[in-house]
Design a protein around this motif. Structure first.
Motif, mmCIF file in Angstrom:
data_model
loop_
_atom_site.group_PDB
_atom_site.id
_atom_site.type_symbol
_atom_site.label_atom_id
_atom_site.label_comp_id
_atom_site.label_asym_id
_atom_site.label_seq_id
_atom_site.Cartn_x
_atom_site.Cartn_y
_atom_site.Cartn_z
ATOM 1 N N VAL A 222 -10.557 103.039 19.487
ATOM 2 C CA VAL A 222 -9.594 102.327 18.378
ATOM 3 C C VAL A 222 -8.368 103.378 17.986
ATOM 4 O O VAL A 222 -8.920 104.724 17.642
ATOM 5 C CB VAL A 222 -10.325 102.339 17.166
ATOM 6 N N ARG A 227 -6.380 101.657 13.462
ATOM 7 C CA ARG A 227 -6.894 101.954 12.361
ATOM 8 C C ARG A 227 -6.106 102.069 11.004
ATOM 9 O O ARG A 227 -6.687 101.527 9.943
ATOM 10 C CB ARG A 227 -7.380 103.516 12.431
ATOM 11 N N LEU A 230 -6.196 98.317 10.055
ATOM 12 C CA LEU A 230 -7.591 97.842 9.399
ATOM 13 C C LEU A 230 -7.580 98.202 7.838
ATOM 14 O O LEU A 230 -7.993 97.623 6.914
ATOM 15 C CB LEU A 230 -8.717 98.633 10.282
ATOM 16 N N GLN A 256 -14.364 97.161 12.240
ATOM 17 C CA GLN A 256 -13.941 97.706 13.120
ATOM 18 C C GLN A 256 -14.972 97.623 14.454
ATOM 19 O O GLN A 256 -14.495 97.660 15.525
ATOM 20 C CB GLN A 256 -13.747 99.250 12.925
ATOM 21 N N ARG A 257 -16.328 97.676 14.168
ATOM 22 C CA ARG A 257 -17.394 97.711 15.032
ATOM 23 C C ARG A 257 -17.291 96.300 15.670
ATOM 24 O O ARG A 257 -17.228 96.280 17.243
ATOM 25 C CB ARG A 257 -18.590 97.850 14.475
ATOM 26 N N GLN A 260 -14.471 96.151 18.014
ATOM 27 C CA GLN A 260 -14.555 96.984 19.155
ATOM 28 C C GLN A 260 -15.501 95.920 20.458
ATOM 29 O O GLN A 260 -15.371 95.985 21.548
ATOM 30 C CB GLN A 260 -15.332 98.180 19.260
ATOM 31 N N VAL A 276 -8.758 92.288 16.110
ATOM 32 C CA VAL A 276 -9.236 92.270 14.877
ATOM 33 C C VAL A 276 -8.941 90.864 13.896
ATOM 34 O O VAL A 276 -9.517 90.474 13.399
ATOM 35 C CB VAL A 276 -8.175 93.268 13.976
#
Length: 313
Positions: A222, A227, A230, A256-257, A260, A276
């Motif tokens: 990421v 980031r 996010l 975020q997880r 991923q 996202v």
């Protein structure tokens, strides 16, 4: 750890198993897999008879391991979920009898038919992966995963989930009605259908295999621009006048997880802003307090108004 080629084969096998159980809903299946890879818990909300439990069972069977099921009813007690102490005539001592949450995969069917007191029994288990009973803490399975189904709020005999418990779920999915073609296929397949229960299919992966997939998910890169994106999105949820409860830091980590996991399912080793945006409705929809029954239009507005980084990042 799986090699990339083997990992793809396992993921394709999981997709095939779940798509065979829930026909015509590949987008729902893909998001459910993303939730598993992100080590989150999954909430499936829809009307009765649309395949919520079918999807949950297919996912649990494909993942292997031990399986526990809780059929939630108004008279269900917290100890029915977590376990209880029972006096043993043999040892003359109380012995702990573990409840269904001590399984690897737990299906909580119609969770919002249980009372708030019983719903809260899942809270510590989902958040901490442990159960405390009579002052003794007992660890749950390292891959403890809850798949909960619920009927839409407002139906007879339902108790809305509190915000604190909703935030323990990584995603909320809806199944929806099948297309006319898929529904016609269901009718055709039911003609001459076996009435006896067929033998269960072997699981696609085991505990070690699932752990390897989850480790690979956590390693997906990421970059700083993503980031920052996010963070801007989280800030937008906390400052919007129609949102009563913005995304928490825990919710941001979950987003975020899951992004991923979505990248891994797309066979990429980095997260893009598109990842996202693809998972945000399911992740944010379960945890934002909004002044409307359907948060989807508001989430779409947030995504449209939050600047997206350019290029690969």
């Amino acid at each position: 750890m799986y090699a990339p080629g083997h990992r793809t084969a396992v993921l394709d096998a999981l997709r095939a198993r779940m798509n065979a159980a829930l026909r015509g809903k590949p987008d729902v299946v893909e998001r459910a897999l993303a939730c598993v890879l992100a080590r989150g818990h999954l909430l499936i909300e829809d009307r009765p008879g649309l395949g919520k439990t079918t999807l949950a069972k297919a996912l649990a069977d494909a993942l292997g391991g031990t399986f526990g099921r809780v059929q939630c009813t108004p008279d269900l007690l917290p100890s029915d979920v977590t376990g209880f102490n029972l006096f043993s005539e043999k040892t003359r001592e109380f012995e702990f009898r573990p409840g269904p949450v001590f399984a690897d995969i737990v299906l909580a069917d119609e969770i919002n038919r249980a009372t708030p007191r019983t719903q809260s029994a899942l809270l510590e288990a989902m958040a901490e992966r442990q159960v405390t009973y009579d002052g003794v803490r007992r660890a749950l399975s390292p891959r403890f995963f809850v798949i909960a189904t619920q009927n839409p709020a407002g139906q007879h005999g339902t108790y809305p989930l509190p915000e604190a418990q909703c935030d323990r779920f990584a995603m909320k999915l809806t199944v929806g009605y099948p297309s006319p073609a898929e529904e016609a296929g269901l009718l055709a397949a039911a003609v001459g259908e076996r009435l006896d229960t067929p033998p269960p299919e072997p699981p696609v992966t085991d505990a070690a295999g699932l752990a390897a997939l989850q480790t690979a998910t956590a390693a997906v890169a990421v970059t700083p621009p993503v980031r920052d994106y996010l963070l801007r999105l989280a800030t937008a949820t906390r400052t919007h006048p129609r949102i009563e409860l913005g995304v928490s830091p825990r919710g941001l980590l979950t987003l975020q997880r899951v992004a991923q996991a979505w990248a891994l399912l797309s066979e990429r080793d980095f997260v893009s802003p598109d990842d996202v945006q693809d998972v945000a409705p399911a992740v944010l929809g379960v945890r934002l307090g909004v002044d409307a029954d359907d948060p989807a239009p508001l989430i779409a507005e947030l995504l449209d108004s939050t600047p997206v980084p350019d290029g690969r990042d």
